[in-house]
Design a protein around this motif. Structure first.
Motif, PDB file in Angstrom:
ATOM      1  N   VAL A 195       0.951  -1.107  -0.009  1.00 35.46           N
ATOM      2  CA  VAL A 195      -0.015   0.041  -0.034  1.00 35.46           C
ATOM      3  C   VAL A 195       0.877   1.376   0.062  1.00 35.46           C
ATOM      4  O   VAL A 195       2.047   1.031   0.569  1.00 35.46           O
ATOM      5  CB  VAL A 195      -0.910   0.045   1.188  1.00 35.46           C
ATOM      6  CG1 VAL A 195      -0.125  -0.018   2.451  1.00 35.46           C
ATOM      7  CG2 VAL A 195      -1.998   1.140   1.258  1.00 35.46           C
ATOM      8  N   GLN A 196       0.491   2.521  -0.506  1.00 36.13           N
ATOM      9  CA  GLN A 196       0.956   3.561  -0.399  1.00 36.13           C
ATOM     10  C   GLN A 196       1.061   4.127   0.766  1.00 36.13           C
ATOM     11  O   GLN A 196      -0.080   3.983   1.504  1.00 36.13           O
ATOM     12  CB  GLN A 196       0.392   4.459  -1.542  1.00 36.13           C
ATOM     13  CG  GLN A 196       0.952   3.917  -2.959  1.00 36.13           C
ATOM     14  CD  GLN A 196       0.686   5.071  -4.094  1.00 36.13           C
ATOM     15  OE1 GLN A 196      -0.389   5.974  -3.925  1.00 36.13           O
ATOM     16  NE2 GLN A 196       1.179   4.932  -5.159  1.00 36.13           N
ATOM     17  N   ALA A 197       2.097   5.122   1.177  1.00 33.71           N
ATOM     18  CA  ALA A 197       1.741   5.852   2.347  1.00 33.71           C
ATOM     19  C   ALA A 197       0.568   6.518   2.405  1.00 33.71           C
ATOM     20  O   ALA A 197       0.129   7.186   1.487  1.00 33.71           O
ATOM     21  CB  ALA A 197       3.040   6.841   2.401  1.00 33.71           C
ATOM     22  N   GLY A 198      -0.186   6.519   3.666  1.00 33.50           N
ATOM     23  CA  GLY A 198      -1.459   7.137   3.870  1.00 33.50           C
ATOM     24  C   GLY A 198      -2.520   6.189   3.675  1.00 33.50           C
ATOM     25  O   GLY A 198      -3.523   6.496   3.953  1.00 33.50           O
ATOM     26  N   GLY A 199      -2.355   5.115   3.204  1.00 32.52           N
ATOM     27  CA  GLY A 199      -3.209   4.093   3.084  1.00 32.52           C
ATOM     28  C   GLY A 199      -3.547   3.431   4.198  1.00 32.52           C
ATOM     29  O   GLY A 199      -3.176   3.366   5.194  1.00 32.52           O
ATOM     30  N   SER A 200      -4.733   2.420   3.913  1.00 32.35           N
ATOM     31  CA  SER A 200      -5.160   1.792   4.946  1.00 32.35           C
ATOM     32  C   SER A 200      -4.951   0.121   4.401  1.00 32.35           C
ATOM     33  O   SER A 200      -5.006  -0.125   3.461  1.00 32.35           O
ATOM     34  CB  SER A 200      -6.602   2.000   5.232  1.00 32.35           C
ATOM     35  OG  SER A 200      -6.583   3.329   5.675  1.00 32.35           O
ATOM     36  N   LEU A 201      -4.846  -0.823   5.594  1.00 39.24           N
ATOM     37  CA  LEU A 201      -4.828  -2.145   5.440  1.00 39.24           C
ATOM     38  C   LEU A 201      -5.628  -2.764   6.486  1.00 39.24           C
ATOM     39  O   LEU A 201      -5.568  -2.101   7.616  1.00 39.24           O
ATOM     40  CB  LEU A 201      -3.413  -2.788   5.177  1.00 39.24           C
ATOM     41  CG  LEU A 201      -2.833  -2.732   3.765  1.00 39.24           C
ATOM     42  CD1 LEU A 201      -1.276  -3.232   3.893  1.00 39.24           C
ATOM     43  CD2 LEU A 201      -3.687  -3.367   2.645  1.00 39.24           C
ATOM     44  N   ARG A 202      -5.907  -3.862   6.567  1.00 39.00           N
ATOM     45  CA  ARG A 202      -6.696  -4.595   7.465  1.00 39.00           C
ATOM     46  C   ARG A 202      -6.278  -6.193   7.498  1.00 39.00           C
ATOM     47  O   ARG A 202      -6.141  -6.504   6.614  1.00 39.00           O
ATOM     48  CB  ARG A 202      -8.386  -4.689   7.420  1.00 39.00           C
ATOM     49  CG  ARG A 202      -9.060  -5.129   8.427  1.00 39.00           C
ATOM     50  CD  ARG A 202     -10.618  -5.370   8.372  1.00 39.00           C
ATOM     51  NE  ARG A 202     -11.329  -6.014   9.529  1.00 39.00           N
ATOM     52  CZ  ARG A 202     -11.485  -5.231  10.591  1.00 39.00           C
ATOM     53  NH1 ARG A 202     -11.455  -3.902  10.780  1.00 39.00           N
ATOM     54  NH2 ARG A 202     -12.166  -5.757  11.549  1.00 39.00           N
ATOM     55  N   LEU A 203      -5.775  -6.624   8.930  1.00 33.17           N
ATOM     56  CA  LEU A 203      -5.130  -7.789   9.112  1.00 33.17           C
ATOM     57  C   LEU A 203      -6.348  -8.206  10.074  1.00 33.17           C
ATOM     58  O   LEU A 203      -6.839  -7.837  10.803  1.00 33.17           O
ATOM     59  CB  LEU A 203      -4.015  -7.603   9.634  1.00 33.17           C
ATOM     60  CG  LEU A 203      -2.722  -6.895   9.182  1.00 33.17           C
ATOM     61  CD1 LEU A 203      -1.676  -7.016   9.961  1.00 33.17           C
ATOM     62  CD2 LEU A 203      -2.685  -7.517   7.606  1.00 33.17           C
ATOM     63  N   SER A 204      -6.554  -9.839   9.586  1.00 32.97           N
ATOM     64  CA  SER A 204      -7.280 -10.635  10.407  1.00 32.97           C
ATOM     65  C   SER A 204      -6.667 -11.836  10.660  1.00 32.97           C
ATOM     66  O   SER A 204      -5.661 -12.417  10.091  1.00 32.97           O
ATOM     67  CB  SER A 204      -8.549 -11.026   9.609  1.00 32.97           C
ATOM     68  OG  SER A 204      -9.347  -9.774   9.416  1.00 32.97           O
ATOM     69  N   CYS A 205      -7.291 -12.262  11.734  1.00 31.94           N
ATOM     70  CA  CYS A 205      -6.520 -13.749  12.546  1.00 31.94           C
ATOM     71  C   CYS A 205      -7.521 -14.410  13.242  1.00 31.94           C
ATOM     72  O   CYS A 205      -8.279 -13.961  13.822  1.00 31.94           O
ATOM     73  CB  CYS A 205      -5.369 -13.459  13.453  1.00 31.94           C
ATOM     74  SG  CYS A 205      -4.644 -14.798  14.158  1.00 31.94           S
ATOM     75  N   THR A 206      -7.635 -15.923  12.692  1.00 36.38           N
ATOM     76  CA  THR A 206      -8.515 -16.882  13.598  1.00 36.38           C
ATOM     77  C   THR A 206      -7.746 -17.761  14.201  1.00 36.38           C
ATOM     78  O   THR A 206      -6.872 -18.380  13.496  1.00 36.38           O
ATOM     79  CB  THR A 206      -9.343 -17.567  12.398  1.00 36.38           C
ATOM     80  OG1 THR A 206     -10.248 -16.431  11.560  1.00 36.38           O
ATOM     81  CG2 THR A 206     -10.380 -18.399  12.831  1.00 36.38           C
TER      82      THR A 206
ATOM     83  N   LEU B   1      -0.987   4.750   7.086  1.00 35.53           N
ATOM     84  CA  LEU B   1       0.107   3.936   7.148  1.00 35.53           C
ATOM     85  C   LEU B   1       1.463   4.697   6.740  1.00 35.53           C
ATOM     86  O   LEU B   1       1.356   5.640   5.729  1.00 35.53           O
ATOM     87  CB  LEU B   1       0.013   2.640   6.209  1.00 35.53           C
ATOM     88  CG  LEU B   1      -0.753   1.635   6.830  1.00 35.53           C
ATOM     89  CD1 LEU B   1      -1.310   0.612   5.936  1.00 35.53           C
ATOM     90  CD2 LEU B   1       0.099   0.894   8.023  1.00 35.53           C
ATOM     91  N   LYS B   2       2.588   4.289   7.304  1.00 32.94           N
ATOM     92  CA  LYS B   2       4.012   5.002   7.015  1.00 32.94           C
ATOM     93  C   LYS B   2       4.769   3.926   6.413  1.00 32.94           C
ATOM     94  O   LYS B   2       4.805   2.916   6.763  1.00 32.94           O
ATOM     95  CB  LYS B   2       4.261   5.632   8.100  1.00 32.94           C
ATOM     96  CG  LYS B   2       3.601   6.645   8.989  1.00 32.94           C
ATOM     97  CD  LYS B   2       4.032   6.908  10.335  1.00 32.94           C
ATOM     98  CE  LYS B   2       3.094   8.013  10.894  1.00 32.94           C
ATOM     99  NZ  LYS B   2       3.507   8.396  12.216  1.00 32.94           N
ATOM    100  N   PRO B   3       5.959   4.196   5.787  1.00 33.23           N
ATOM    101  CA  PRO B   3       6.771   3.485   5.363  1.00 33.23           C
ATOM    102  C   PRO B   3       7.447   2.684   6.510  1.00 33.23           C
ATOM    103  O   PRO B   3       7.860   1.599   6.295  1.00 33.23           O
ATOM    104  CB  PRO B   3       7.975   4.286   4.517  1.00 33.23           C
ATOM    105  CG  PRO B   3       7.208   5.418   4.027  1.00 33.23           C
ATOM    106  CD  PRO B   3       6.144   5.644   5.027  1.00 33.23           C
ATOM    107  N   GLU B   4       7.812   3.242   7.586  1.00 32.54           N
ATOM    108  CA  GLU B   4       8.395   2.673   8.689  1.00 32.54           C
ATOM    109  C   GLU B   4       7.331   1.866   9.232  1.00 32.54           C
ATOM    110  O   GLU B   4       7.763   0.989  10.080  1.00 32.54           O
ATOM    111  CB  GLU B   4       8.684   3.628   9.874  1.00 32.54           C
ATOM    112  CG  GLU B   4       7.672   4.580  10.272  1.00 32.54           C
ATOM    113  CD  GLU B   4       7.825   5.939   9.444  1.00 32.54           C
ATOM    114  OE1 GLU B   4       7.912   5.916   8.291  1.00 32.54           O
ATOM    115  OE2 GLU B   4       7.494   7.007   9.978  1.00 32.54           O
TER     116      GLU B   4
END
Length: 115
Positions: free
Chosen positions: A12-23, A85-88
């Protein structure tokens, strides 16, 4: 045996969003804390966020105000919504659960943030 299966992640590009899920599956203490750690190349694995069955949450300072962890006790899932989100933030993210003093880990999912 406890298994943790993750989904989500990606590029994703900086500033974007992602969602992680875990079961989580298997036998474990129902009040086990669940959460997310991350590890960047050459660095130690750090706690990102943790949520207890009663709803108490802990966040690392570097994600406060940007990430939100949530838990569905009925489905044995934990999710991490990552915004701004940030590159770091680039790292492998691991789902984590502690049950009866034993640490369980997911296989890890890569999150890459481009500048």
């Amino acid at each position: 045996q406890v298994q943790l299966v993750e989904s989500g992640g990606g590029l994703v590009q900086a500033g974007g969003s992602l969602r992680l899920s875990c079961t989580a599956s298997g036998r474990f203490f129902s009040h086990s804390p669940m959460g997310w750690y991350r590890q960047a190349p050459g660095k130690q694995r750090d706690l990102v966020a943790q949520v207890f069955s009663g709803g108490t949450v802990n966040y690392a300072d570097f994600v406060k105000g940007r990430f939100t962890v949530s838990r569905d006790n009925a489905k044995n899932t934990v999710s991490l919504q990552m915004n701004s989100l940030k590159p770091e933030d680039t790292a492998v993210y691991y789902c984590h659960l502690v049950s009866y003093g034993i640490d369980y880990w997911g296989q890890g999912t890569q999150v890459t943030v481009s500048s």
